[in-house]
Design a protein around this motif. Sequence first.
Motif, PDB file in Angstrom:
ATOM      1  N   HIS A 246      36.934  27.165  38.131  1.00  0.00           N
ATOM      2  CA  HIS A 246      38.235  27.438  38.746  1.00  0.00           C
ATOM      3  C   HIS A 246      39.054  28.360  37.851  1.00  0.00           C
ATOM      4  CE1 HIS A 246      38.184  24.632  42.154  1.00  0.00           C
ATOM      5  NE2 HIS A 246      37.502  23.818  41.371  1.00  0.00           N
ATOM      6  N   PHE A 247      40.021  29.029  38.469  1.00  0.00           N
ATOM      7  CA  PHE A 247      40.933  29.869  37.697  1.00  0.00           C
ATOM      8  C   PHE A 247      41.783  29.017  36.756  1.00  0.00           C
ATOM      9  CE2 PHE A 247      41.482  33.706  40.806  1.00  0.00           C
ATOM     10  CZ  PHE A 247      40.301  34.250  40.305  1.00  0.00           C
ATOM     11  N   SER A 248      41.984  29.534  35.558  1.00  0.00           N
ATOM     12  CA  SER A 248      43.040  29.017  34.689  1.00  0.00           C
ATOM     13  C   SER A 248      44.369  29.553  35.217  1.00  0.00           C
ATOM     14  CB  SER A 248      42.818  29.489  33.254  1.00  0.00           C
ATOM     15  OG  SER A 248      42.997  30.905  33.174  1.00  0.00           O
ATOM     16  N   LEU A 249      45.465  29.082  34.640  1.00  0.00           N
ATOM     17  CA  LEU A 249      46.772  29.554  35.086  1.00  0.00           C
ATOM     18  C   LEU A 249      46.907  31.053  34.856  1.00  0.00           C
ATOM     19  CD1 LEU A 249      49.476  28.866  36.330  1.00  0.00           C
ATOM     20  CD2 LEU A 249      50.325  28.257  34.052  1.00  0.00           C
ATOM     21  N   GLN A 250      46.461  31.535  33.708  1.00  0.00           N
ATOM     22  CA  GLN A 250      46.554  32.970  33.424  1.00  0.00           C
ATOM     23  C   GLN A 250      45.676  33.775  34.366  1.00  0.00           C
ATOM     24  OE1 GLN A 250      48.747  34.557  31.183  1.00  0.00           O
ATOM     25  NE2 GLN A 250      48.055  36.235  32.485  1.00  0.00           N
ATOM     26  N   GLU A 251      44.481  33.272  34.678  1.00  0.00           N
ATOM     27  CA  GLU A 251      43.598  33.974  35.611  1.00  0.00           C
ATOM     28  C   GLU A 251      44.215  34.030  37.011  1.00  0.00           C
ATOM     29  OE1 GLU A 251      39.203  33.023  33.652  1.00  0.00           O
ATOM     30  OE2 GLU A 251      40.180  31.523  34.933  1.00  0.00           O
ATOM     31  N   ALA A 252      44.889  32.966  37.407  1.00  0.00           N
ATOM     32  CA  ALA A 252      45.557  32.967  38.706  1.00  0.00           C
ATOM     33  C   ALA A 252      46.687  33.992  38.732  1.00  0.00           C
ATOM     34  CB  ALA A 252      46.093  31.571  39.022  1.00  0.00           C
ATOM     35  N   VAL A 253      47.474  34.038  37.659  1.00  0.00           N
ATOM     36  CA  VAL A 253      48.560  35.025  37.561  1.00  0.00           C
ATOM     37  C   VAL A 253      47.995  36.444  37.595  1.00  0.00           C
ATOM     38  CG1 VAL A 253      50.286  35.981  35.979  1.00  0.00           C
ATOM     39  CG2 VAL A 253      50.222  33.516  36.408  1.00  0.00           C
ATOM     40  N   ASP A 254      46.907  36.671  36.873  1.00  0.00           N
ATOM     41  CA  ASP A 254      46.269  37.994  36.873  1.00  0.00           C
ATOM     42  C   ASP A 254      45.788  38.371  38.275  1.00  0.00           C
ATOM     43  OD1 ASP A 254      46.728  38.164  34.151  1.00  0.00           O
ATOM     44  OD2 ASP A 254      44.667  37.611  33.584  1.00  0.00           O
ATOM     45  N   PHE A 255      45.244  37.406  38.997  1.00  0.00           N
ATOM     46  CA  PHE A 255      44.795  37.632  40.373  1.00  0.00           C
ATOM     47  C   PHE A 255      45.984  38.001  41.259  1.00  0.00           C
ATOM     48  CE2 PHE A 255      44.372  35.754  44.637  1.00  0.00           C
ATOM     49  CZ  PHE A 255      43.250  36.428  45.109  1.00  0.00           C
ATOM     50  N   SER A 264      53.076  34.866  46.484  1.00  0.00           N
ATOM     51  CA  SER A 264      51.797  34.308  46.052  1.00  0.00           C
ATOM     52  C   SER A 264      51.962  32.825  45.745  1.00  0.00           C
ATOM     53  CB  SER A 264      51.292  35.046  44.800  1.00  0.00           C
ATOM     54  OG  SER A 264      51.191  36.439  45.026  1.00  0.00           O
ATOM     55  N   TYR A 265      50.947  32.019  46.120  1.00  0.00           N
ATOM     56  CA  TYR A 265      51.067  30.566  46.028  1.00  0.00           C
ATOM     57  C   TYR A 265      49.845  29.948  45.357  1.00  0.00           C
ATOM     58  CZ  TYR A 265      54.750  31.242  49.482  1.00  0.00           C
ATOM     59  OH  TYR A 265      55.883  31.668  50.145  1.00  0.00           O
ATOM     60  N   LEU A 266      50.090  29.084  44.371  1.00  0.00           N
ATOM     61  CA  LEU A 266      49.017  28.284  43.795  1.00  0.00           C
ATOM     62  C   LEU A 266      48.692  27.110  44.706  1.00  0.00           C
ATOM     63  CD1 LEU A 266      49.868  27.859  39.984  1.00  0.00           C
ATOM     64  CD2 LEU A 266      48.306  29.505  41.049  1.00  0.00           C
ATOM     65  N   THR A 267      47.398  26.789  44.826  1.00  0.00           N
ATOM     66  CA  THR A 267      46.963  25.592  45.527  1.00  0.00           C
ATOM     67  C   THR A 267      45.760  25.021  44.796  1.00  0.00           C
ATOM     68  OG1 THR A 267      46.462  24.657  47.707  1.00  0.00           O
ATOM     69  CG2 THR A 267      45.445  26.775  47.175  1.00  0.00           C
ATOM     70  N   HIS A 268      45.148  23.967  45.354  1.00  0.00           N
ATOM     71  CA  HIS A 268      44.024  23.275  44.704  1.00  0.00           C
ATOM     72  C   HIS A 268      44.415  22.878  43.274  1.00  0.00           C
ATOM     73  CE1 HIS A 268      39.868  22.193  43.745  1.00  0.00           C
ATOM     74  NE2 HIS A 268      39.563  22.366  45.027  1.00  0.00           N
ATOM     75  N   ILE A 269      45.523  22.181  43.179  1.00  0.00           N
ATOM     76  CA  ILE A 269      46.194  21.877  41.905  1.00  0.00           C
ATOM     77  C   ILE A 269      45.820  20.472  41.442  1.00  0.00           C
ATOM     78  CG2 ILE A 269      48.487  21.479  40.893  1.00  0.00           C
ATOM     79  CD1 ILE A 269      49.447  23.633  43.015  1.00  0.00           C
ATOM     80  N   SER A 270      45.611  20.312  40.131  1.00  0.00           N
ATOM     81  CA  SER A 270      45.262  18.994  39.582  1.00  0.00           C
ATOM     82  C   SER A 270      46.424  18.423  38.775  1.00  0.00           C
ATOM     83  CB  SER A 270      44.018  19.103  38.694  1.00  0.00           C
ATOM     84  OG  SER A 270      44.367  19.509  37.385  1.00  0.00           O
ATOM     85  N   HIS A 271      46.241  17.187  38.319  1.00  0.00           N
ATOM     86  CA  HIS A 271      47.269  16.537  37.490  1.00  0.00           C
ATOM     87  C   HIS A 271      47.285  17.074  36.069  1.00  0.00           C
ATOM     88  CE1 HIS A 271      44.493  13.189  35.685  1.00  0.00           C
ATOM     89  NE2 HIS A 271      43.855  14.337  35.851  1.00  0.00           N
ATOM     90  N   LEU A 272      46.362  17.995  35.749  1.00  0.00           N
ATOM     91  CA  LEU A 272      46.339  18.601  34.418  1.00  0.00           C
ATOM     92  C   LEU A 272      47.372  19.715  34.277  1.00  0.00           C
ATOM     93  CD1 LEU A 272      42.473  18.777  33.859  1.00  0.00           C
ATOM     94  CD2 LEU A 272      44.075  17.036  33.026  1.00  0.00           C
ATOM     95  N   SER A 285      59.626  32.214  36.232  1.00  0.00           N
ATOM     96  CA  SER A 285      59.997  32.948  35.022  1.00  0.00           C
ATOM     97  C   SER A 285      59.052  34.122  34.776  1.00  0.00           C
ATOM     98  CB  SER A 285      59.988  32.017  33.805  1.00  0.00           C
ATOM     99  OG  SER A 285      58.673  31.644  33.442  1.00  0.00           O
ATOM    100  N   ILE A 286      57.859  34.052  35.342  1.00  0.00           N
ATOM    101  CA  ILE A 286      56.885  35.145  35.229  1.00  0.00           C
ATOM    102  C   ILE A 286      57.149  36.205  36.286  1.00  0.00           C
ATOM    103  CG2 ILE A 286      54.432  35.748  35.372  1.00  0.00           C
ATOM    104  CD1 ILE A 286      53.826  32.866  34.426  1.00  0.00           C
ATOM    105  N   ASP A 287      57.349  35.735  37.535  1.00  0.00           N
ATOM    106  CA  ASP A 287      57.582  36.650  38.654  1.00  0.00           C
ATOM    107  C   ASP A 287      58.215  35.842  39.792  1.00  0.00           C
ATOM    108  OD1 ASP A 287      57.104  38.228  41.139  1.00  0.00           O
ATOM    109  OD2 ASP A 287      55.959  39.539  39.807  1.00  0.00           O
ATOM    110  N   LYS A 288      59.306  36.332  40.336  1.00  0.00           N
ATOM    111  CA  LYS A 288      60.025  35.610  41.391  1.00  0.00           C
ATOM    112  C   LYS A 288      59.214  35.459  42.678  1.00  0.00           C
ATOM    113  CE  LYS A 288      63.901  34.729  39.264  1.00  0.00           C
ATOM    114  NZ  LYS A 288      64.273  33.316  38.942  1.00  0.00           N
TER     115      LYS A 288
END
Length: 302
Positions: A246-255, A264-272, A285-288
């Motif tokens: 799975h994408f890391s947070l940085q990989e998702a942001v890069d995507f 853009s929306y994150l999904t398939h999110i875990s408790h980590l 704070s990265i991008d509105k």
Amino acid sequence: MKEKTRLLFLGTGTSQGVPMIGCRCPVCTSADPRDKRLRASALVHCDGLDILVDAGPDFRYQMLRADVRHLDAILLTHNHKDHTGGLDDVRSFNLLEQKPVNIYCQGYVLESLKREYAYAFTKVLYPGAPEIKVNVIGGGVGDEDGAMPFELHSNALEDTLIWESAKGYHHEKACPSPEELALKTTVVPIQGWHHAEKKLPVLGYRFGKIAYMTDLKLIEDKEIEKLQGLDCVTVNCVKRSSHHSHFSLQEAVDFFRKVGAKRSYLTHISHLLPAHEELEAELQSIDKSFHVAYDGLEISED
């Protein structure tokens, strides 16, 4: 005037959902309803059609919670249980709509379904077994050219199912109205990979100016080109650091930056990952235009 395409997040959790069984971490014990995440799935309304993407173990409850009474098709991203484990419950749609359920997937996913739901693929079905019609998109594992656009029609075109007690359904030819015959849309599959070594193909789907992507670890530039000009895009992220599938947070942001959608929306999110409110603030704070999806959120084309 053409109706805008809409997407409803039915589930935004990873394979174990949030909260995870037995876990007492701050995210799993959060009182924020946005931190209660069923397994990842989405309902898309496009060109008058109602299309489900993935039917995991929470499928039955997701249908009840969102009061879904009609489906034209189910599109599967890949064969993992958290995306296919609820398919037996299509039986309710068979009974109420008197139609088989159209399923779209790659060839290797079909082979997996035949093993998992062998009773739904026998020549003579056990009375009450799921009535499904599988449409194969492209080829099997390793077929990088198997993700071609396809036309999806109303399920009104499918045979009508007539129930006979203790015998099951028999099929009668449908008589769709001119309006039902006209209902169709073009879906654009996007080929990605669940592992960086290209071990498992996974499909995302573009509907108009919305694209639903999940379970990516690798996506090539030629596929990202199919995602240009979007109003909304989604992608998976299970933790900050690197993950094997799975994408890391940085990989998702890069995507998100590569795709350049308006939102853009994150999904398939875990408790980590942090709780919703903290993670949303971090993305903002990265991008509105970056957001965290949650169960029940609906997004639409501009």
